[in-house]
Design a protein around this motif. Structure first.
Motif, PDB file in Angstrom:
ATOM      1  N   GLY A 138     -45.900  27.578  -6.430  1.00 30.55           N
ATOM      2  CA  GLY A 138     -45.786  27.888  -5.007  1.00 30.55           C
ATOM      3  C   GLY A 138     -46.881  27.251  -4.164  1.00 30.55           C
ATOM      4  O   GLY A 138     -46.731  27.139  -2.941  1.00 30.55           O
ATOM      5  N   LEU A 166     -42.296  19.275 -10.075  1.00 34.40           N
ATOM      6  CA  LEU A 166     -41.942  19.161 -11.505  1.00 34.40           C
ATOM      7  C   LEU A 166     -40.660  19.947 -11.790  1.00 34.40           C
ATOM      8  O   LEU A 166     -39.754  19.456 -12.464  1.00 34.40           O
ATOM      9  CB  LEU A 166     -43.083  19.706 -12.379  1.00 34.40           C
ATOM     10  N   ASP A 167     -40.600  21.171 -11.242  1.00 35.21           N
ATOM     11  CA  ASP A 167     -39.427  22.031 -11.491  1.00 35.21           C
ATOM     12  C   ASP A 167     -38.154  21.414 -10.913  1.00 35.21           C
ATOM     13  O   ASP A 167     -37.081  21.487 -11.516  1.00 35.21           O
ATOM     14  CB  ASP A 167     -39.646  23.422 -10.876  1.00 35.21           C
ATOM     15  N   GLY A 180     -41.827  22.661 -15.641  1.00 36.43           N
ATOM     16  CA  GLY A 180     -43.175  22.201 -15.998  1.00 36.43           C
ATOM     17  C   GLY A 180     -43.442  22.178 -17.500  1.00 36.43           C
ATOM     18  O   GLY A 180     -43.843  21.138 -18.047  1.00 36.43           O
ATOM     19  N   ARG A 273     -51.758  24.631 -17.017  1.00 38.58           N
ATOM     20  CA  ARG A 273     -51.429  24.701 -18.447  1.00 38.58           C
ATOM     21  C   ARG A 273     -51.097  23.317 -18.993  1.00 38.58           C
ATOM     22  O   ARG A 273     -51.076  23.118 -20.205  1.00 38.58           O
ATOM     23  CB  ARG A 273     -50.188  25.585 -18.665  1.00 38.58           C
ATOM     24  N   ASN A 274     -50.801  22.396 -18.086  1.00 36.89           N
ATOM     25  CA  ASN A 274     -50.353  21.065 -18.516  1.00 36.89           C
ATOM     26  C   ASN A 274     -51.425  20.353 -19.346  1.00 36.89           C
ATOM     27  O   ASN A 274     -52.556  20.180 -18.903  1.00 36.89           O
ATOM     28  CB  ASN A 274     -49.993  20.226 -17.281  1.00 36.89           C
ATOM     29  N   THR A 301     -50.941  30.790 -15.847  1.00 45.08           N
ATOM     30  CA  THR A 301     -49.715  31.265 -15.185  1.00 45.08           C
ATOM     31  C   THR A 301     -49.923  32.700 -14.720  1.00 45.08           C
ATOM     32  O   THR A 301     -50.879  33.365 -15.120  1.00 45.08           O
ATOM     33  CB  THR A 301     -48.513  31.173 -16.161  1.00 45.08           C
TER      34      THR A 301
HETATM   35  O1  KG4 Z   1     -49.038  30.105 -11.175  1.00 48.06           O
HETATM   36  P1  KG4 Z   1     -47.614  30.216 -11.582  1.00 48.06           P
HETATM   37  O2  KG4 Z   1     -47.287  31.010 -12.824  1.00 48.06           O
HETATM   38  O3  KG4 Z   1     -46.745  30.802 -10.431  1.00 48.06           O
HETATM   39  C1  KG4 Z   1     -46.970  30.548  -9.085  1.00 48.06           C
HETATM   40  O4  KG4 Z   1     -47.861  31.204  -8.503  1.00 48.06           O
HETATM   41  O5  KG4 Z   1     -46.266  29.628  -8.570  1.00 48.06           O
HETATM   42  O6  KG4 Z   1     -47.084  28.702 -11.749  1.00 48.06           O
HETATM   43  C2  KG4 Z   1     -45.783  28.409 -12.147  1.00 48.06           C
HETATM   44  C3  KG4 Z   1     -45.622  26.895 -12.180  1.00 48.06           C
HETATM   45  C4  KG4 Z   1     -44.187  26.408 -12.349  1.00 48.06           C
HETATM   46  O7  KG4 Z   1     -43.908  25.393 -11.412  1.00 48.06           O
HETATM   47  C5  KG4 Z   1     -44.192  25.838 -13.768  1.00 48.06           C
HETATM   48  O8  KG4 Z   1     -43.262  24.781 -13.967  1.00 48.06           O
HETATM   49  C6  KG4 Z   1     -45.612  25.343 -13.895  1.00 48.06           C
HETATM   50  O9  KG4 Z   1     -46.389  26.338 -13.268  1.00 48.06           O
HETATM   51  N1  KG4 Z   1     -46.042  25.177 -15.287  1.00 48.06           N
HETATM   52  C7  KG4 Z   1     -46.373  23.974 -15.832  1.00 48.06           C
HETATM   53  C8  KG4 Z   1     -46.681  24.226 -17.185  1.00 48.06           C
HETATM   54  N2  KG4 Z   1     -46.552  25.577 -17.416  1.00 48.06           N
HETATM   55  C9  KG4 Z   1     -46.153  26.137 -16.234  1.00 48.06           C
HETATM   56  N3  KG4 Z   1     -46.414  22.744 -15.299  1.00 48.06           N
HETATM   57  C10 KG4 Z   1     -46.781  21.733 -16.118  1.00 48.06           C
HETATM   58  N4  KG4 Z   1     -47.077  21.888 -17.417  1.00 48.06           N
HETATM   59  C11 KG4 Z   1     -47.041  23.107 -17.993  1.00 48.06           C
HETATM   60  N5  KG4 Z   1     -47.351  23.265 -19.291  1.00 48.06           N
END
Ligand code: KG4
Ligand code: ZN
Length: 338
Positions: A138, A166-167, A180, A273-274, A301
């Motif tokens: 977000g 990414l999503d 992601g 987390r990437n 996350t």
């Molecule tokens: O912080 P979060 O859990 O929720 C928000 O506050 O938005 O972030 C979720 C986002 C999603 O877009 C998801 O695709 C991304 O974090 N995400 C990643 C990975 N794990 C979660 N993006 C890239 N690589 C990952 N391993």
């Protein structure tokens, strides 16, 4: 002292009990991914309804795992915003109910501040001032943190957040939701130089981010090169797009560091987390002789341990604006960040 944190800003129902020495006694996160997967993104109405259905279970499970009785909780922390308004209201109302019934303090916290706080949960001594890069589904924002609980917003995305980009590309390529983690996995052994992407530039030289241009460029390449899961260089395409996002983040961070000269760098939010971003962020900091901090993947996350930790910090420093029961959720912006 026991702190109970509750987080329902988006599509995770989360609760956590921590001690005042920051030890995490339990950290329960119930994901709604399966519910939203077929829509390729979060459906707000379904999210809030699911929070209502599961919040009691999640809080009870969190207390059970921590082996703490609800009457022994000393204070409650809850996410007030930003996020989906219906989802936020479920957690906020639930926390208000508990705090009111047990006559305990209720500390509202900002979701973005809580993401930054996740670093302090695992590192007792973070050298300040720091530049914090918050990269989630977000939000994509950079903050200057002179001291604890003091955040100056330096730049934010003008369109899509990095995770959102990414999503969306993952959704277009039928990789499921959230995209992601899938992109992270597919890109692991692929060639990030196979497809060329430009670097987003802010014409007004601000420290804001923009990812919609990269997303459009990716969609054009998908059409031109007929990219699909069957394409022989599919994983290389994914890796190239992932690298374009990382490059945009770090290029912006480079300008931010030059302008603000912090002594450390923080990376947080779901996209932290990437794997490749984590490595390149650390290399970036090392090259500039800066300390760097990234929370362990589980705390990147959405989770409630970071909410409880921030509530505790505010309680300790008495930086609590109020304990009111007429507290309202806010969907956008930040209430405390200047
Ligand atoms: O912080 P979060 O859990 O929720 C928000 O506050 O938005 O972030 C979720 C986002 C999603 O877009 C998801 O695709 C991304 O974090 N995400 C990643 C990975 N794990 C979660 N993006 C890239 N690589 C990952 N391993
Ligand atoms: Zn988040």
């Amino acid at each position: 002292m026991y702190l109970l944190g509750i987080e329902t800003s988006c599509d995770e129902t989360a609760a956590s009990v921590i001690l005042d020495n920051l030890e995490i006694l339990s950290d329960v996160v119930l994901s709604q991914d399966e519910i939203h997967a077929s829509y390729g993104g979060v459906v707000p109405e379904l999210a809030s309804r699911q929070h209502i259905a599961t919040i009691s279970f999640v809080v009870e499970e969190c207390l059970r795992r921590a082996q703490v009785k609800v009457q022994d909780i000393d204070a409650y922390g809850v996410t007030q915003g930003p996020g989906l308004i219906g989802s936020l209201l479920v957690g906020l109302s639930y926390a208000k109910g508990l705090a009111y019934y047990f006559k305990k303090p209720l500390i509202p916290v900002d979701h973005l501040e809580a993401h930054i706080e996740s670093v302090f949960l695992e590192n007792r001594k973070v050298s300040l001032p720091a530049v914090a890069l918050l990269v989630s589904g977000g939000h994509t924002s950079a903050f200057f943190m002179k001291k604890r609980l003091d955040y100056q917003l330096l730049g934010k995305t003008r369109d899509d957040a990095a995770g959102e980009a990414l999503d969306k590309i993952a959704k277009f390529l039928e990789l499921g939701y959230p995209g992601g983690p899938v992109i992270d996995r597919l890109a692991e052994k692929a060639d990030p130089r196979a497809f060329r992407f430009g670097l987003p530039q802010m014409t007004d030289r601000s420290l804001d981010f923009s990812f919609s241009g990269l997303k459009t460029a990716a969609l054009m390449k998908i059409r031109e090169a007929k990219i699909s899961k069957k394409h022989p260089r599919f994983n290389d395409f994914i890796a190239s797009f992932e690298q374009a996002i990382i490059r945009a983040l770090l290029s912006n961070l480079d300008r931010t560091v030059k302008a603000y000269k912090p002594s450390s760098l923080i990376l947080c939010g779901g996209v932290a987390r990437n794997k490749k971003l984590r490595i390149q962020f650390e290399e970036f900091a090392q090259k500039r002789s800066l300390a760097s901090y990234i929370p362990s993947p589980k705390l990147c996350t959405d989770n409630a341990a970071m909410v409880a930790a921030l509530a505790l910090e505010k309680l300790k420093r008495q930086k609590i604006t109020s304990f009111p029961l007429d507290l309202n959720a806010y969907p956008r912006g930040t209430s405390y960040m200047k």
